[in-house]
Enzyme design. Sequence first.
Site, PDB file in Angstrom:
ATOM      1  N   GLU A   1     -28.698  -0.440 -59.794  1.00 26.45           N
ATOM      2  CA  GLU A   1     -29.713  -1.163 -60.579  1.00 26.45           C
ATOM      3  C   GLU A   1     -30.549  -0.194 -61.407  1.00 26.45           C
ATOM      4  OE1 GLU A   1     -31.054  -4.931 -57.962  1.00 26.45           O
ATOM      5  OE2 GLU A   1     -31.070  -3.048 -56.905  1.00 26.45           O
TER       6      GLU A   1
ATOM      7  N   SER B   1     -34.479  -3.338 -47.299  1.00 31.69           N
ATOM      8  CA  SER B   1     -35.645  -4.064 -47.775  1.00 31.69           C
ATOM      9  C   SER B   1     -36.780  -3.831 -46.790  1.00 31.69           C
ATOM     10  CB  SER B   1     -35.309  -5.552 -47.854  1.00 31.69           C
ATOM     11  OG  SER B   1     -36.487  -6.314 -47.743  1.00 31.69           O
TER      12      SER B   1
ATOM     13  N   LYS C   1     -30.845  -6.773 -45.443  1.00 31.28           N
ATOM     14  CA  LYS C   1     -30.508  -6.353 -46.803  1.00 31.28           C
ATOM     15  C   LYS C   1     -29.923  -4.937 -46.903  1.00 31.28           C
ATOM     16  CE  LYS C   1     -31.457  -8.269 -50.304  1.00 31.28           C
ATOM     17  NZ  LYS C   1     -32.678  -8.809 -50.904  1.00 31.28           N
TER      18      LYS C   1
ATOM     19  N   HIS D   1     -16.119 -14.866 -70.517  1.00 36.60           N
ATOM     20  CA  HIS D   1     -17.299 -15.753 -70.390  1.00 36.60           C
ATOM     21  C   HIS D   1     -17.749 -15.878 -68.927  1.00 36.60           C
ATOM     22  CE1 HIS D   1     -16.254 -17.047 -74.490  1.00 36.60           C
ATOM     23  NE2 HIS D   1     -15.014 -17.059 -74.017  1.00 36.60           N
TER      24      HIS D   1
END
Length: 488
Positions: free
Chosen positions: A311, A298, A304, A177
């Site tokens: 992804e 970025s 970043k 969970h």
Amino acid sequence: MNNINSKKKKQAKVKEKEQGVRNNFIRGRFKEDISKITADFTSSIDIDKRLADFDIMGSIAHLYALRKAGIVSEKEKKELEKSLLKIKDDIKTGAFQFDKRYEDIHINIEKRLIDLAPVSGAKLHTARSRNDQVSIDFRLYVKNEIKKVAHILLDLRFELVDIAKSHIDVILPGYTHFQHAQPVSLAHHILAYYEMFTKDFKRLKNCYDTADVLTLGSGALAGVDFEIDRQLEAKMLGFSKISRNSMDSVSDRDFAFEFNFALSMIAMHLSRFCEELIIWNSEEFGFIELKDEFTTGSSIMPQKKNPDVLELIRGKTGGVISNLLSLFIMMKALPLTYNRDMQEDKKPVVESADTVYNSLLIFKEIIKTVKFNAKNMLSKLEDDFIYATDIATYLVKKHIPFRKSHEIVGQVVNYAKENKKTLSQLRIEEYKKICDAIENDIFDAFNPLASVNLKKSYGGTALNRVEAIINDYEEEIKRNKKLLERLK
Ligand code: ARG
């Protein structure tokens, strides 16, 4: 005058190109040419040119069967084989001109063959239909793609075992969970993915067997006249079985579905792994560091380092799964036998095979170079509520039934939370107030390694279990490698 005439002729030609297409190939029964708009709409050449090599292989096997049946002479067989190989070469070098007017890869190649060898070339399509032709091409393509994907999957499994071997004693929280559950070895965690990819490997092998059936010799749907030696064709093309029903043969795409399902499973497993790595790569977790070459910056935030590749693998998974669905939807209402709808079967399969292959390729490189931060992983275990189950087990060993011990530890947890302490910060007196059976050795429980080593059931995370299973996995990889070598 002459000039005007030739100008008119030119204009007429342009018009003809726009309105209709001069294509008298397989159009004997028609008075009119196919319109450009129809040719464009029905053409599948853009996608099925990927089947070119297999189409030529299939044609050569068919040619040998035609020779055996006495339909072409030895001289014609040689001439046609030579021409087919020349076409194969031209396709490879880019010299071959694909033409939309000729619908698909089969007609494109046959048309060119007839240009090269007008008399004998016109015999090749004897005892064959595009329906059994496309089936055999697609099966050969799928078998080949399965081998490609299986190879790279095996490489990835090898890398995972390699990573596991050097991270056996790295311990991190295991989750259920998405909550701290119990400590586990990092190797054990990584090897869970090894298991997923091993199941995927088996699935690929199973669908290889499904695809491994020769359907050539089924004709349009009813079988063919002439003594076509299907065994010979199977042998030449590397099929171990021959289809038993010509109607099923030309309308069966189960192999494509199974392959797409296997690909979807791989994509889903990869996507879960990527998701996990994305989380581990976050500032909050800091469990891993990704190599610069697999991350992007970025355009606005200079600090970043984004896990875009992971992804994207996760993102592409949706497309792979929907390709499987689109196959189902295309197929579900088709009566026997071949229907043109089935031309739409290639795109989803080719697309998914490319996506999954490329995802595996880059993922393998990423995982190989990931740096695991053992210190950060261990630091998360300082929140020692993760040992609560071990304490319940500790009480069971002191002859308290598990349901009772579960309740006692629940009270302990409650007490600790209320008093803003962790479990190891409680004093023995506080423990005893809740349960007298608890003794000083309770404090031995707050130890990651001890906790992990208690899970000594087969398949558990105890380090000696993990070490032993790694040996089994290494043997399994060797066996799977041999299996791949045997696939034709
Ligand atoms: N391009 C077709 C396909 O991919 C080949 C089979 C055509 N057969 C036919 N009867 N029109 O399905």
